[in-house]
Structures are given as C-alpha cells and as structure tokens.
Motif scaffolding. Structure first.
Motif, short mmCIF file in Angstrom:
data_model
loop_
_atom_site.label_atom_id
_atom_site.label_comp_id
_atom_site.label_asym_id
_atom_site.label_seq_id
_atom_site.Cartn_x
_atom_site.Cartn_y
_atom_site.Cartn_z
N GLN A 59 0.83 -1.21 0.00
CA GLN A 59 0.00 0.00 0.00
C GLN A 59 0.86 1.26 0.00
OE1 GLN A 59 -3.37 -0.16 2.91
NE2 GLN A 59 -2.67 -2.26 3.27
N VAL A 60 1.93 1.25 0.77
CA VAL A 60 2.86 2.38 0.80
C VAL A 60 3.47 2.61 -0.57
CG1 VAL A 60 5.14 3.08 1.65
CG2 VAL A 60 3.40 2.28 3.26
N LEU A 61 3.88 1.52 -1.20
CA LEU A 61 4.49 1.63 -2.52
C LEU A 61 3.50 2.13 -3.56
CD1 LEU A 61 7.20 1.16 -3.84
CD2 LEU A 61 6.54 -1.21 -4.29
N GLU A 62 2.25 1.73 -3.45
CA GLU A 62 1.22 2.20 -4.38
C GLU A 62 1.04 3.72 -4.28
OE1 GLU A 62 -2.06 -0.18 -3.19
OE2 GLU A 62 -1.64 -1.79 -4.64
N ILE A 63 1.11 4.26 -3.06
CA ILE A 63 0.99 5.70 -2.86
C ILE A 63 2.18 6.43 -3.47
CG2 ILE A 63 1.04 7.52 -1.10
CD1 ILE A 63 -0.59 5.61 0.69
N LEU A 64 3.37 5.91 -3.27
CA LEU A 64 4.56 6.54 -3.84
C LEU A 64 4.55 6.45 -5.36
CD1 LEU A 64 7.19 5.20 -1.26
CD2 LEU A 64 6.16 7.48 -1.34
N HIS A 65 4.07 5.33 -5.86
CA HIS A 65 3.98 5.14 -7.31
C HIS A 65 2.98 6.12 -7.91
CE1 HIS A 65 1.95 3.21 -10.82
NE2 HIS A 65 3.20 2.93 -11.18
N ARG A 66 1.83 6.27 -7.28
CA ARG A 66 0.79 7.15 -7.80
C ARG A 66 1.22 8.61 -7.78
NH1 ARG A 66 -4.25 7.04 -4.26
NH2 ARG A 66 -3.67 4.84 -4.30
N SER A 67 1.97 9.01 -6.75
CA SER A 67 2.38 10.41 -6.63
C SER A 67 3.73 10.70 -7.28
CB SER A 67 2.43 10.81 -5.15
OG SER A 67 3.39 10.02 -4.46
N ARG A 68 4.32 9.67 -7.92
CA ARG A 68 5.62 9.81 -8.60
C ARG A 68 6.71 10.26 -7.63
NH1 ARG A 68 3.30 13.07 -13.96
NH2 ARG A 68 1.70 11.54 -14.48
N HIS A 69 6.72 9.62 -6.50
CA HIS A 69 7.69 9.94 -5.44
C HIS A 69 8.81 8.90 -5.43
CE1 HIS A 69 9.43 10.77 -1.53
NE2 HIS A 69 8.64 11.82 -1.39
N ASP A 73 8.86 15.85 -11.21
CA ASP A 73 7.52 15.39 -11.57
C ASP A 73 6.72 14.84 -10.39
OD1 ASP A 73 8.16 15.96 -14.25
OD2 ASP A 73 9.09 13.98 -14.46
N PHE A 74 7.10 15.20 -9.16
CA PHE A 74 6.33 14.78 -7.99
C PHE A 74 4.92 15.37 -8.08
CE2 PHE A 74 5.29 15.91 -3.41
CZ PHE A 74 4.81 14.65 -3.09
N ARG A 75 3.88 14.53 -7.97
CA ARG A 75 2.49 14.95 -8.14
C ARG A 75 1.63 14.53 -6.95
NH1 ARG A 75 0.35 15.49 -13.23
NH2 ARG A 75 -1.58 15.92 -12.07
N PRO A 76 1.71 15.25 -5.83
CA PRO A 76 0.88 14.88 -4.67
C PRO A 76 -0.61 15.04 -4.94
CG PRO A 76 1.90 17.03 -4.34
CD PRO A 76 2.51 16.45 -5.57
N ASP A 77 -0.99 15.90 -5.89
CA ASP A 77 -2.40 16.11 -6.19
C ASP A 77 -3.08 14.84 -6.70
OD1 ASP A 77 -0.54 16.93 -8.44
OD2 ASP A 77 -2.43 16.70 -9.55
N LEU A 78 -2.27 13.90 -7.22
CA LEU A 78 -2.84 12.66 -7.71
C LEU A 78 -3.34 11.76 -6.58
CD1 LEU A 78 -0.23 11.83 -10.50
CD2 LEU A 78 -2.50 12.85 -10.77
N LEU A 79 -3.03 12.14 -5.34
CA LEU A 79 -3.47 11.36 -4.18
C LEU A 79 -4.80 11.85 -3.63
CD1 LEU A 79 -0.08 11.23 -2.22
CD2 LEU A 79 -1.05 9.44 -3.66
N MET A 80 -5.28 12.97 -4.12
CA MET A 80 -6.48 13.58 -3.54
C MET A 80 -7.72 12.72 -3.67
SD MET A 80 -5.61 16.24 -2.02
CE MET A 80 -7.28 16.77 -1.65
N SER A 81 -7.76 11.86 -4.65
CA SER A 81 -8.96 11.03 -4.85
C SER A 81 -9.24 10.10 -3.68
CB SER A 81 -8.80 10.19 -6.13
OG SER A 81 -7.67 9.34 -6.03
N GLY A 82 -8.23 9.84 -2.87
CA GLY A 82 -8.42 8.93 -1.74
C GLY A 82 -8.83 9.63 -0.46
N LEU A 83 -8.95 10.98 -0.49
CA LEU A 83 -9.33 11.72 0.71
C LEU A 83 -10.70 12.37 0.52
CD1 LEU A 83 -5.93 13.50 1.49
CD2 LEU A 83 -6.90 11.52 2.65
N GLN A 84 -11.42 12.53 1.62
CA GLN A 84 -12.74 13.14 1.54
C GLN A 84 -12.65 14.62 1.23
OE1 GLN A 84 -14.76 12.23 5.14
NE2 GLN A 84 -15.02 10.07 4.66
N ASN A 85 -11.68 15.30 1.81
CA ASN A 85 -11.47 16.72 1.53
C ASN A 85 -10.04 17.11 1.83
OD1 ASN A 85 -11.28 17.38 4.42
ND2 ASN A 85 -13.47 16.85 4.41
#
Length: 392
Positions: A173-183, A370-382
């Motif tokens: 799960q940790v790796l999926e988050i880093l992968h999604r945000s290009r970290h 190319d770090f994109r933290p905004d790509l993680l927003m879909s998993g948060l309510q706000n």
C-alpha cells in the motif's frame, strides 16, 4: 545448663554457587535468550540447578517450548523518520513494522524494542507490531503544504517484506501511494517477497523513481540458517537480484554486517556472486554492537562458535579502538585501524574488479522531478484530511 537442656544447631557447609544455565539455541530463532532491556529495573540470570537435562538423541528440539510469532496491529502517530547522519545516503525513512521475524542476530534495530518495554532478544523477533495506518499517514504527509520530496528509504530499521507482510500488505500500500504520486523510493530487504511488487517498482525505475537494496551477508546456507534464521536463503536472494535487475530495477547489494572470521572470509565471493546476478552497486558495514545487541551477539557467539568467540570479539575491538562499539559517525559503519582498512581495500578491489559502483551513487540517482501529490487527492474526503484547511 546441663547438656540435655541445650539446643544444638548444625551449621551446614556453604554450598557451591549454582552454575549459569547453559545457553541453547531455539530452532528458527536468532537470539539465544530474552535478556532484560536497558530500562528494566530488575536484572535476572538463569542458573542451572541440575534438574534440567540436555536433549538425548531420541529427543527433538521441537519438543521444547515453541515461541510463536505474535503480530499486533497498532496506530502509529507519525510514519516518516528523518535523520541528519552524515554516514547514511538517505535522510528520510519509513518502517511499516516494528520488530522483525527474520531474527537476524546482528540486527542493530534490536535495542529499539526496549522503548516498548520488551526484550531486544526473542521478543524482538516474536512480538511484532504492524503500523496499519502507515499508508494514511504517508498520504497526509505528502499532501502537506510545503512538503519537499526526498527519496524515502523503506525498511531501514526492520524488514518491510518480513513474513507478516503477506497478511497485512502495508508495504504494498505504501508503494502504491509513492507510485501514484511519482515519489522516489529505495527499498531495502533480504526477502524475496519484494518480487511481488516488481510491477510497481519497474515502472518507477523507468522514471528514476525506484531502486532496491538486497542484503546479502553470506553465501553459506548453513551459516545463514543460524545467523538470520527466517530470512530468505542466500541462493534465493541472488535469484531475486537477477529478477529485479532483469526488470530494469537498479539493485544494490548490501554486505552487512561483515563479521570477522564468520562472514568476512567470503567477502570477495559475495561481491562476485552479486555482480554475476546483476547487482549494479554495493556497500558494506562492519559489525555494529550498540547497547543490548552486544551481550545478545556474544551469547550467540558462545552458543554457535565457542571455538572462535574470543577471536571474533578481539578483532571487533581492534576495529573499534579497543571497545566493543563506538557510535561516532566517523567510524560506526566501517571501523578504524589496520583490520578495518584491510576490509575496505578488499571490498574496493573486488567491487572494481566486478564493475560494481559505490552504494552512495545508488541513492543519488533517484529523481524528485515530476512529484504529483495532487494525484493522491482522490483517496481523501477533503483537503482538510491532509492537514490543509479547506477554502470553503
């Protein structure tokens, strides 16, 4: 007073002090015992009163009290650890688990179990804690305003791919988050379970976002069985290096620790085998014995290598200025003196001969572009869930 009215007290001869109970290894476990942690107010020592008998040829080690691994799910307060150590190639790390079932007797993380009021001995490898909220904490950390991306080293303290990861899947799960945000991330393990995540790591590696470090202490399977009893076998680790390398993932082999007269004689062979398997860089660390790890390791030595225990410790002290351990940044990883310098020369010559780079370049090659933290927003309510105030 007449003799018949007197009371005679017989004073017994002083008995010989009880001998210390013999040390015995438990099958599948690294530590020989469960020593008290350094914050414990009472110290105990086992003594042999003559009632315990050694196993006979007809007995089995399995008949001894078996220690079962217990894993407790916990909610961590924070998940990213930062350091300013000049001898480490990374400054940010993440550990999904506390304690490690691999049971490596040399693990410098063992003393950390003392903060949990548990023993750095058998408790460290049997009483584990899974930080089940690690993915959520990581996501919130990456989304905080002003977060500056740096490569995160995963599994530095305790192995992120130890057996309980199959059940909890926190590392995935940790790796999926880093992968999604290009970290960028650097995985550190001695487990073949990392092969499960090749799909994510290979995509990240193609963008210079991922590397893997595989710890390879020895090629001797029999030695590994008592040195790191529940870790992947050396031959299997070489296969893992090959699979990761073939998938385009840069692999560093970590030869840690180098133990005089135990693993040290095969230093060149380990480097050669890792290079043949596709490792692209390497590093080494000489044996470190901080705090409770010192008596634990010496118990292990006396149990498994009584014939050379004194010799091993004398050489360790030769590389530590006469002490069992020195925590100074300048020497804690490599040691000092003639023998430390000899190991350094042997490593450098073998690495150069095999065309392997220094470990430092392994981490420096990761890109934070190319770090994109905004790509993680879909998993948060706000947005407020990430620690940032909402505009509405």
């Amino acid at each position: 007073m007449s003799p018949e009215n007197r009371t005679f007290i017989r004073i017994a001869e002083p008995e010989e002090p009880l001998a210390q109970a013999p040390l015995r290894a438990q099958k599948g476990r690294g530590a020989v015992g469960n020593i008290a942690h350094r914050f414990h107010q009472q110290q105990r020592s086992a003594e042999d009163d003559g009632w315990q008998h050694p196993l006979t040829d007809n007995d089995s080690e399995d008949s001894e009290r078996s220690l079962k691994t217990q894993v407790q799910a916990v909610q961590a307060k924070t998940i990213l650890s930062r350091n300013q150590s000049p001898d480490l190639p990374f400054s940010v790390s993440l550990n999904p688990y506390q304690g490690c079932e691999h049971g490596c007797i040399y693990c410098y993380a063992r003393p950390s179990h003392s903060y949990l009021e548990l023993s750095p001995g058998l408790d460290f490898e049997t009483r584990l804690f899974a930080k089940t909220n690690a993915p959520e904490l990581l996501k919130k950390a990456l989304l905080k305003p002003g977060y500056h991306p740096e490569p995160i080293a995963v599994g530095v303290n305790t192995d992120a791919y130890q057996p309980c990861e199959r059940e909890f899947g926190i590392t995935r799960q940790v790796l999926e988050i880093l992968h999604r945000s290009r970290h960028p991330v650097a995985m550190i393990t001695k487990s073949s379970l990392i092969e499960r995540d090749i799909d994510l790591l290979s995509e990240m590696a193609a963008q210079r976002k991922a590397t893997a470090a595989i710890t390879l202490t020895t090629l001797d399977a029999d030695l590994a069985r008592i040195l790191e009893p529940r870790a992947t076998t050396p031959a299997r680790r070489l296969r893992t290096i090959r699979m990761l390398s073939d998938a385009g993932i840069p692999v560093c082999v970590s030869i840690a620790p180098v133990i005089p007269f135990i693993t040290e004689p095969d230093l060149e062979k380990v480097i050669e085998a890792a290079a043949d398997a596709g490792a692209h860089s390497a590093g080494y660390i000489v044996l470190r014995l901080p705090q409770e790890l010192n008596p634990l390791f010496q118990e292990w030595l006396q149990t498994h290598f009584p014939d050379r225990a004194a010799r091993v410790m004398n050489r360790v002290r030769d590389m530590r200025g006469g002490a069992d351990y020195v925590a100074d940044f300048a020497q804690r990883m490599k040691g000092t003196g003639i023998w430390a310098d000899l190991i350094r020369q042997r490593f450098e010559k073998a690495a150069a001969r095999c065309g392997i780079q220094d470990r430092g370049r392994h981490f420096k090659g990761l890109s934070t572009a190319d770090f994109r933290p905004d790509l993680l927003m879909s998993g948060l309510q706000n947005v407020a869930d990430a620690g940032q105030l909402s505009l509405f």
